[in-house]
Design a protein around this motif. Structure first.
Motif, PDB file in Angstrom:
ATOM      1  N   PHE A   1     -25.734 -35.947   0.438  1.00 38.12           N
ATOM      2  CA  PHE A   1     -25.560 -35.444   1.798  1.00 38.12           C
ATOM      3  C   PHE A   1     -24.086 -35.518   2.208  1.00 38.12           C
ATOM      4  CE2 PHE A   1     -25.454 -36.361   6.406  1.00 38.12           C
ATOM      5  CZ  PHE A   1     -25.954 -35.152   6.872  1.00 38.12           C
ATOM      6  N   GLU A   2     -23.419 -36.627   1.912  1.00 42.20           N
ATOM      7  CA  GLU A   2     -22.004 -36.758   2.250  1.00 42.20           C
ATOM      8  C   GLU A   2     -21.161 -35.749   1.476  1.00 42.20           C
ATOM      9  OE1 GLU A   2     -20.706 -38.555   4.555  1.00 42.20           O
ATOM     10  OE2 GLU A   2     -22.613 -39.496   5.152  1.00 42.20           O
ATOM     11  N   GLU A   3     -21.491 -35.532   0.187  1.00 43.35           N
ATOM     12  CA  GLU A   3     -20.739 -34.557  -0.594  1.00 43.35           C
ATOM     13  C   GLU A   3     -20.915 -33.148  -0.027  1.00 43.35           C
ATOM     14  OE1 GLU A   3     -22.121 -34.988  -4.547  1.00 43.35           O
ATOM     15  OE2 GLU A   3     -20.974 -36.848  -4.957  1.00 43.35           O
ATOM     16  N   ASP A   4     -22.127 -32.817   0.432  1.00 43.09           N
ATOM     17  CA  ASP A   4     -22.368 -31.488   1.023  1.00 43.09           C
ATOM     18  C   ASP A   4     -21.587 -31.333   2.338  1.00 43.09           C
ATOM     19  OD1 ASP A   4     -23.981 -30.880  -1.081  1.00 43.09           O
ATOM     20  OD2 ASP A   4     -25.881 -31.339  -0.044  1.00 43.09           O
ATOM     21  N   LYS A   5     -21.499 -32.382   3.161  1.00 41.48           N
ATOM     22  CA  LYS A   5     -20.751 -32.313   4.406  1.00 41.48           C
ATOM     23  C   LYS A   5     -19.269 -32.056   4.133  1.00 41.48           C
ATOM     24  CE  LYS A   5     -21.337 -35.274   7.630  1.00 41.48           C
ATOM     25  NZ  LYS A   5     -21.487 -36.550   8.357  1.00 41.48           N
ATOM     26  N   GLN A   6     -18.711 -32.757   3.161  1.00 36.53           N
ATOM     27  CA  GLN A   6     -17.300 -32.558   2.821  1.00 36.53           C
ATOM     28  C   GLN A   6     -17.062 -31.148   2.287  1.00 36.53           C
ATOM     29  OE1 GLN A   6     -16.129 -35.623   0.120  1.00 36.53           O
ATOM     30  NE2 GLN A   6     -16.522 -37.298   1.585  1.00 36.53           N
ATOM     31  N   ARG A   7     -17.996 -30.625   1.508  1.00 40.32           N
ATOM     32  CA  ARG A   7     -17.842 -29.292   0.962  1.00 40.32           C
ATOM     33  C   ARG A   7     -17.879 -28.244   2.080  1.00 40.32           C
ATOM     34  NH1 ARG A   7     -21.962 -29.299  -1.952  1.00 40.32           N
ATOM     35  NH2 ARG A   7     -20.996 -30.384  -3.722  1.00 40.32           N
ATOM     36  N   ILE A   8     -18.748 -28.430   3.082  1.00 40.04           N
ATOM     37  CA  ILE A   8     -18.838 -27.482   4.199  1.00 40.04           C
ATOM     38  C   ILE A   8     -17.551 -27.514   5.042  1.00 40.04           C
ATOM     39  CG2 ILE A   8     -20.041 -27.009   6.363  1.00 40.04           C
ATOM     40  CD1 ILE A   8     -22.612 -27.930   4.969  1.00 40.04           C
ATOM     41  N   GLU A   9     -17.013 -28.714   5.300  1.00 36.69           N
ATOM     42  CA  GLU A   9     -15.775 -28.821   6.051  1.00 36.69           C
ATOM     43  C   GLU A   9     -14.630 -28.143   5.321  1.00 36.69           C
ATOM     44  OE1 GLU A   9     -15.299 -29.882   9.041  1.00 36.69           O
ATOM     45  OE2 GLU A   9     -17.381 -30.513   9.336  1.00 36.69           O
ATOM     46  N   LEU A  10     -14.593 -28.297   4.012  1.00 33.81           N
ATOM     47  CA  LEU A  10     -13.539 -27.668   3.217  1.00 33.81           C
ATOM     48  C   LEU A  10     -13.651 -26.155   3.259  1.00 33.81           C
ATOM     49  CD1 LEU A  10     -11.133 -28.098   1.313  1.00 33.81           C
ATOM     50  CD2 LEU A  10     -12.771 -28.203  -0.587  1.00 33.81           C
TER      51      LEU A  10
END
Length: 279
Positions: free
Chosen positions: A260-269
């Motif tokens: 979930f944290e990796e997906d959040k960082q990917r969306i912000e990027l």
């Protein structure tokens, strides 16, 4: 004394009970023994049309042979009846009435000590007739031919049970030579019959036409071992205990949070890298 001898003669004249068709021959272990042991003998016969390991009209079948009576001893007891070719002791009679292969003195089942049966082969039929009319009692153990018993017999049996290495090697070599000869004959016969149609037109197909199997290399052996290791790992029991269930759930939740944290960082990027901004 006269009356005593008459009683003894009357006792000897009494018919000895025996199975139907058999004749009883009394024997004693030694002169000191008072009671007699009885051997029951008859001529060995087989049904018509069947083969037998022993010659007809020259073989004497003996029942109730005691454990202390050996083949040599039985041959000596019956030798006055005529020349003897062979004597063979067995635990029970042969029911197949067919020729047998010779047994090895090294590789054979241990015989249980007890009463046995015997097949005595005479050189002439007259020997069988003389044995059926033999009177006793016959002495098994004499001064010139003593028979071992008790501890002495046990020691002798133990020494005989230890094989001679040289004799054992010769017997094994003879057996292997006969076995190799038999295999070679079977292979040559199979080669001759291969590809030749039988009476009905069928052709025998064997595995000789297959290509030879190459020896396995070290890399192939490692691959096979790795495959077997993976198979064993799949067969292992998972989540068998309660603590394994808890650890599995905790690991699964941790992986979900991390993803979930990796997906959040990917969306912000992805949002930061957008060039087209309509507002």
């Amino acid at each position: 004394m006269v009356a005593r001898s008459k009683k003894g003669a009357a006792r000897d004249s009494v018919a000895i009970p025996s199975p139907p068709g058999y004749t009883a021959i009394p024997i004693k272990f030694s002169e000191k023994q008072q009671a007699s042991h009885y051997l029951y003998v008859k001529e060995h016969r087989v049904r018509e049309g069947t083969q037998s390991a022993w010659p007809e009209k020259c073989t004497l079948f003996v029942l109730n042979v005691p454990p202390y009576c050996t083949e040599e001893c039985l041959s000596r007891l019956l030798s006055p009846c005529g020349p003897i070719k062979s004597v063979e002791l067995q635990e029970k009679p042969d029911l197949t009435e067919s020729p047998k292969e010779p047994e090895s003195k090294f590789f054979q089942a241990k015989r249980v000590p007890g009463f046995q049966v015997a097949y005595v082969v005479f050189q002439k039929p007259s020997g069988v007739a003389a044995a059926l009319n033999l009177k006793g009692p016959l002495l098994v153990s004499t001064g010139s031919h003593p028979v071992k018993s008790g501890v002495h017999k046990w020691i002798s049996d133990y020494k005989d049970a230890v094989p001679d290495p040289e004799a054992l090697r010769e017997e094994v070599d003879t057996f292997m030579e006969a076995y190799d000869r038999k295999i070679a004959e079977e292979e040559s016969k199979a080669k001759e019959e291969e590809g030749v149609p039988d009476e009905e037109g069928w052709v025998t197909v064997t595995r000789r036409g297959r290509r030879p199997v190459l020896p396995r290399t070290e890399a192939a052996s490692l691959r096979v071992l790795e495959r077997e290791k993976r198979k064993r790992a799949r067969k292992e029991l998972l989540n068998f205990y309660a603590w394994q269930h808890r650890e599995t759930k905790m690991e699964h939740l941790a992986q979900l949070r991390k993803k979930f944290e990796e997906d959040k960082q990917r969306i912000e990027l992805m949002r930061a890298q957008r060039k087209f901004r309509p507002y």
